[in-house]
Design a protein around this motif. Sequence first.
Motif, PDB file in Angstrom:
ATOM      1  N   UNK A   1       0.837  -1.201   0.000  1.00 51.76           N
ATOM      2  CA  UNK A   1       0.000   0.000   0.000  1.00 51.76           C
ATOM      3  C   UNK A   1       0.869   1.246   0.000  1.00 51.76           C
ATOM      4  N   UNK A   2       0.541   2.197  -0.881  1.00 55.48           N
ATOM      5  CA  UNK A   2       1.238   3.474  -0.949  1.00 55.48           C
ATOM      6  C   UNK A   2       0.214   4.566  -1.209  1.00 55.48           C
ATOM      7  N   UNK A   3       0.642   5.829  -1.228  1.00 58.68           N
ATOM      8  CA  UNK A   3      -0.288   6.917  -1.550  1.00 58.68           C
ATOM      9  C   UNK A   3       0.439   8.002  -2.332  1.00 58.68           C
ATOM     10  N   UNK A   4      -0.349   8.757  -3.096  1.00 56.41           N
ATOM     11  CA  UNK A   4       0.185   9.836  -3.933  1.00 56.41           C
ATOM     12  C   UNK A   4      -0.743  11.044  -3.798  1.00 56.41           C
ATOM     13  N   UNK A   5      -0.163  12.209  -3.518  1.00 51.18           N
ATOM     14  CA  UNK A   5      -0.922  13.454  -3.406  1.00 51.18           C
ATOM     15  C   UNK A   5      -0.295  14.486  -4.340  1.00 51.18           C
ATOM     16  N   UNK A   6      -1.054  15.067  -5.277  1.00 49.81           N
ATOM     17  CA  UNK A   6      -0.475  16.056  -6.188  1.00 49.81           C
ATOM     18  C   UNK A   6       0.045  17.279  -5.441  1.00 49.81           C
ATOM     19  N   UNK A   7       0.952  17.991  -6.062  1.00 48.42           N
ATOM     20  CA  UNK A   7       1.502  19.226  -5.528  1.00 48.42           C
ATOM     21  C   UNK A   7       0.592  20.383  -5.934  1.00 48.42           C
ATOM     22  N   UNK A   8       0.093  21.145  -4.942  1.00 46.34           N
ATOM     23  CA  UNK A   8      -0.863  22.217  -5.239  1.00 46.34           C
ATOM     24  C   UNK A   8      -0.280  23.270  -6.179  1.00 46.34           C
ATOM     25  N   UNK A   9       1.008  23.564  -6.059  1.00 52.38           N
ATOM     26  CA  UNK A   9       1.603  24.666  -6.802  1.00 52.38           C
ATOM     27  C   UNK A   9       2.096  24.272  -8.178  1.00 52.38           C
TER      28      UNK A   9
END
Length: 822
Positions: free
Chosen positions: A120-128
Amino acid sequence: MLEPSLQWQIHPTVEVPAWLIQTLQQHVPELAGQFAAQLLWQRGIRDPEQIAGFIDPGAYQPASPFEFGVEMEGAIARLQQARDRQERVAIWGDFDADGITATSVLWEGLGQFFQPHQQLTYYIPNRLTESHGLSFKGIDKLAEQNCDLIVTCDTGSTNPVEVAYAQGRGMDVIVTDHHTLPADRPPVTAIINPRYLPAEHPLAHLSGVAVAYKLLEALYLTLPDVPTRPLEDVLDLVAIGLIADLVQLKGDCRYLAQRGIEKLQQHQNLAQSSRPGIAKLLEFCKRSGDRPTDISFGLGPRINAISRIHGDAQFCVELLTSQDGDRCRELAEATELANSRRKALQRDVAQQVTARLAELDLSTTGVIVLLDPQWSVGVLGLVAGQIARTYGRPTILLSTDAFSVEPEPAEAKPLHLARGSARSVDQIDLYQLVQGQQHLLHSFGGHPLAAGLSIAEENVPLFVDAINRQFREQFSDRLVSSSLAADLTVTVADLGKELFRELKLLEPYGIGNPVPQLLIQNCWFTEIRNRNIQDLRGHKLRYIKTEFQLCDETCDRGFPGLWWEHYRDDLPAGRCDALVELDFNAYQKQYQVRLLAVRPTTQADAVEIPATVDWILDWRNPEFSDGVSKGSSSQNCSASGFSNPEFSNQALSKPAFPDPAFPNENGTILQITRCPGSWDDLQAWFRRALQEGKKLAIAYPPPPDDPPTEIWQRLVGIAKYLSRTGQSATRNQLLEKLEIGDRTLGVGLSSLKPLGFETTSSDAGLSIRWQAPTRALTDLSMAKIAEPFLTAAQEEKFRRQYFYQVPLSTLRAIAQQTALIT
């Protein structure tokens, strides 16, 4: 200071039934209950069983997660398969508080079934540097990690191209989201989105974190022997995301928020907390976690500050879920400093925007649109909200700051964009305003009061002119001004513990159940002082608050209060009326008021909100659908092959609906017989009924249910027919034949251009001519061409379905507001 255009509205004090107060006293026998009963009555909560479930979560029965039907069943089956096959699963989150908490909930919940960091892993986009939603760049990263399954949270509904790309890289996709529905179901394994449910369903208003929780709930019910931790352990995270995302807290949303706050207050003691990161944040913001305002003014802004300042919010998941006290303390300190930086940036940008506005003629400006390459995109939404409230106008703030968007695989160079945020006021549907200019935008998304968008820099001047022209067309007969509503009229002597406890009965507050605003008349301020606040390191920030004592004739001592972002000189010296919210400062262990607005007592422009609206009639039932003919959907027109339907002048000129309204026999009732697509449409009818002194019957039949793809095919077919015959058609003929609104048609005509169709307007109507495109169109490019129209048509369909089902109480409430500004 309060802008002169802001109108004060005062709810009248009504005599509530004795049974209502008695019902409240069954839960809190030591309280009088008069103020709480007044609020419940005003907000339409008048059924004893409804009141019980509203106040006491133990009396509420939450809905089953399997009410999402086959989509939930498909998602659970795929997760079971991934577990059986030891596949690698990736959580794809988002960078705001709802997305961060949703990621954290899935990280902990799915972590009971898949080994964290290994499976299990996770990815969150960069807001900027990235946008919301799936991206090719992120998908490539997950493919390099040999992921087999992506589970999104708070995002993904409108990413069909990216979903197809992920599948091409060998990954299945399960979408959990609550944002705008796609025109057609994307090619995913499952999509769990409450927008597919009826508007009155108890799950219809779930935020991203709540949808993620429901997925876990279904998985726990399916495999009950696997988890070693109870699912209820994540409810504190659910409450943070729900309240921070400003969703309507009704049905299961309210229930989950109530249960979550019960869990959240267990983190008051850092030494005993199971979430040291949250406990440390509560310590920094000097709150106890037992109030929804501890989230909306404390935890939520801090979690959001990470991506607003740094862009990358990956470590927020660790902050919320780690058991390592030292590491959480380090991350919490970084979060606190980011929030301090956010406050300073927000104030700087707000001052610059205000200075720019002082140079404009706002009498000719309906929608404020400003761009500056130096503005931090992370705080633009916050500042836009401030400006919209202050000036009573929708506000869009953009920054260029060398933004570019990644090209699609095998396509052109990056596109330099201006990106930013939009906020609205009152009942002005900002989403529709922005959507009407979709042909100028690169991307946008949101809801009626808030949206995010990106646009090519060279299109910004065109966008400013077009959206203001559209605004003038829609609101030419309306004074654009914000209003402040006083829910209760109280005295200084009423303020304190007893009133606070009564108001707390209705918590958590949110959309549809706002925080009560209290009017105190003929009052004055003493012991006034203002200061800059300090950050964690003791540095002063250019972010101020004014503290005071509030006094009136009913009490011989003042009541403490504060006014954020104002100096002491902003308070009047003499007698005044004040609009406040009552709060409890857990750090100082005292009750206090938060000042919202103030005006001289001699000012007499407040309007009393009518207690009832009895001129709106609900006639929505099958007998009123007689005589309404649906547009033909059997004339299939291939978007890629341009098949020729046998349209005729008669078919084009024949209206699909009768006249939108016709008076009854004695002419005292107007009838709306076509389902509207916005509050603006309905408010126009409300104003007409008021001006003519007539009752208004809501008598429209169910809206058409044609899939957007069929409407697109009919539009392409009509365009081909008009091009082949050289004939023209009026705009109304096209609207009637396609059964869509004017804005959706505008998007459709713009979407036809890449196919080779050119539309010209003349006195005879619209003429459409076709020339073969200069380059061949692939199925992928055809899908991209149709996507703006399909999205607009689906959104219009969703809105019309909403207005067909909207409760009469809501219609009457909006009619009240319309009456006040007419």
